[in-house]
Design a protein around this motif. Structure first.
Motif, mmCIF file in Angstrom:
data_model
loop_
_atom_site.group_PDB
_atom_site.id
_atom_site.type_symbol
_atom_site.label_atom_id
_atom_site.label_comp_id
_atom_site.label_asym_id
_atom_site.label_seq_id
_atom_site.Cartn_x
_atom_site.Cartn_y
_atom_site.Cartn_z
ATOM 1 N N MET A 1 0.845 -1.182 0.000
ATOM 2 C CA MET A 1 0.000 0.000 0.000
ATOM 3 C C MET A 1 0.893 1.249 0.000
ATOM 4 S SD MET A 1 -2.846 0.970 2.820
ATOM 5 C CE MET A 1 -2.294 2.346 3.768
ATOM 6 N N ALA A 2 0.814 2.036 -1.033
ATOM 7 C CA ALA A 2 1.620 3.247 -1.127
ATOM 8 C C ALA A 2 1.095 4.317 -0.175
ATOM 9 C CB ALA A 2 1.608 3.769 -2.558
ATOM 10 N N ALA A 3 2.018 5.033 0.422
ATOM 11 C CA ALA A 3 1.645 6.102 1.346
ATOM 12 C C ALA A 3 2.415 7.359 0.977
ATOM 13 C CB ALA A 3 1.952 5.697 2.774
ATOM 14 N N SER A 4 1.734 8.478 1.022
ATOM 15 C CA SER A 4 2.378 9.754 0.704
ATOM 16 C C SER A 4 3.234 10.213 1.883
ATOM 17 C CB SER A 4 1.313 10.810 0.416
ATOM 18 O OG SER A 4 0.615 11.139 1.609
ATOM 19 N N LEU A 5 4.037 11.219 1.629
ATOM 20 C CA LEU A 5 4.866 11.814 2.670
ATOM 21 C C LEU A 5 3.998 12.229 3.856
ATOM 22 C CD1 LEU A 5 7.496 13.080 3.777
ATOM 23 C CD2 LEU A 5 6.933 15.124 2.446
ATOM 24 N N GLY A 6 2.910 12.920 3.578
ATOM 25 C CA GLY A 6 2.029 13.397 4.643
ATOM 26 C C GLY A 6 1.431 12.266 5.460
ATOM 27 N N GLU A 7 1.013 11.209 4.780
ATOM 28 C CA GLU A 7 0.436 10.054 5.482
ATOM 29 C C GLU A 7 1.475 9.397 6.389
ATOM 30 O OE1 GLU A 7 -2.863 8.580 2.191
ATOM 31 O OE2 GLU A 7 -0.763 8.003 1.932
ATOM 32 N N LYS A 8 2.702 9.294 5.902
ATOM 33 C CA LYS A 8 3.761 8.683 6.703
ATOM 34 C C LYS A 8 4.086 9.542 7.923
ATOM 35 C CE LYS A 8 5.920 6.106 2.981
ATOM 36 N NZ LYS A 8 7.124 5.925 2.180
ATOM 37 N N ILE A 9 4.171 10.845 7.716
ATOM 38 C CA ILE A 9 4.457 11.733 8.847
ATOM 39 C C ILE A 9 3.351 11.594 9.894
ATOM 40 C CG2 ILE A 9 4.635 14.145 9.590
ATOM 41 C CD1 ILE A 9 6.048 14.709 6.887
ATOM 42 N N ARG A 10 2.098 11.663 9.467
ATOM 43 C CA ARG A 10 0.971 11.552 10.405
ATOM 44 C C ARG A 10 1.000 10.211 11.138
ATOM 45 N NH1 ARG A 10 -2.844 11.602 7.138
ATOM 46 N NH2 ARG A 10 -3.077 13.842 6.970
ATOM 47 N N ARG A 11 1.169 9.123 10.383
ATOM 48 C CA ARG A 11 1.158 7.779 10.977
ATOM 49 C C ARG A 11 2.241 7.641 12.051
ATOM 50 N NH1 ARG A 11 2.983 3.690 7.005
ATOM 51 N NH2 ARG A 11 1.278 4.511 5.776
ATOM 52 N N HIS A 12 3.448 8.060 11.721
ATOM 53 C CA HIS A 12 4.549 7.898 12.673
ATOM 54 C C HIS A 12 4.472 8.906 13.821
ATOM 55 C CE1 HIS A 12 6.654 4.637 10.739
ATOM 56 N NE2 HIS A 12 6.268 5.176 9.592
ATOM 57 N N ARG A 13 3.948 10.076 13.554
ATOM 58 C CA ARG A 13 3.741 11.058 14.629
ATOM 59 C C ARG A 13 2.764 10.488 15.654
ATOM 60 N NH1 ARG A 13 -0.264 14.398 15.611
ATOM 61 N NH2 ARG A 13 -1.169 14.361 13.518
ATOM 62 N N GLN A 14 1.659 9.940 15.162
ATOM 63 C CA GLN A 14 0.650 9.377 16.053
ATOM 64 C C GLN A 14 1.172 8.130 16.760
ATOM 65 O OE1 GLN A 14 -2.620 9.010 13.281
ATOM 66 N NE2 GLN A 14 -3.338 11.089 13.715
ATOM 67 N N LYS A 15 1.937 7.322 16.048
ATOM 68 C CA LYS A 15 2.517 6.109 16.639
ATOM 69 C C LYS A 15 3.416 6.456 17.823
ATOM 70 C CE LYS A 15 5.136 2.035 15.175
ATOM 71 N NZ LYS A 15 5.821 1.404 14.040
ATOM 72 N N LYS A 16 4.138 7.566 17.707
ATOM 73 C CA LYS A 16 5.009 8.002 18.793
ATOM 74 C C LYS A 16 4.235 8.754 19.878
ATOM 75 C CE LYS A 16 9.669 8.138 17.279
ATOM 76 N NZ LYS A 16 10.246 7.581 18.461
#
Length: 106
Positions: A1-16
């Motif tokens: 599943m491809a993820a954009s820069l913004g999606e990755k930033i949000r996902r990892h920000r929330q994960k942390k």
């Protein structure tokens, strides 16, 4: 599943567990700038800013930029070792000693 820069930033920000404010503080950015990166594909960070974001999120810049890349153990390890290499030699030695103690428990 491809993820954009913004999606990755949000996902990892929330994960942390980081708020927009916290990530902005860690990367010397504004809250609105981080929000724009997460929500508008038109915003492209500088190399310096992207490096700060990657470091704060414990990922690599390559991972953030590659829309087809998914986080894996190697990405996490590479980001960790990059942080480790920037530590003061005495602090690195302390971490090595901790790891040695944990391994002896097994």
């Amino acid at each position: 599943m491809a993820a954009s820069l913004g999606e990755k930033i949000r996902r990892h920000r929330q994960k942390k567990g980081y708020s927009l404010d916290k990530l902005a503080e860690l990367t010397e950015s504004s809250k609105s700038y981080i929000w724009e990166l997460e929500n508008r594909d038109t915003r492209k960070p500088s190399g310096e800013k992207l490096t700060k974001i990657a470091e704060a999120l414990s990922v690599t810049t390559d991972y953030l930029l590659d829309e087809s890349a998914e986080p894996d153990e190697e990405v996490v390890k590479e980001a960790f070792f990059r942080k480790l290499s920037k530590l003061d030699p005495d602090d690195r030695k302390k971490i090595e000693q901790l790891v040695d103690m944990w391994r002896k428990k097994d």
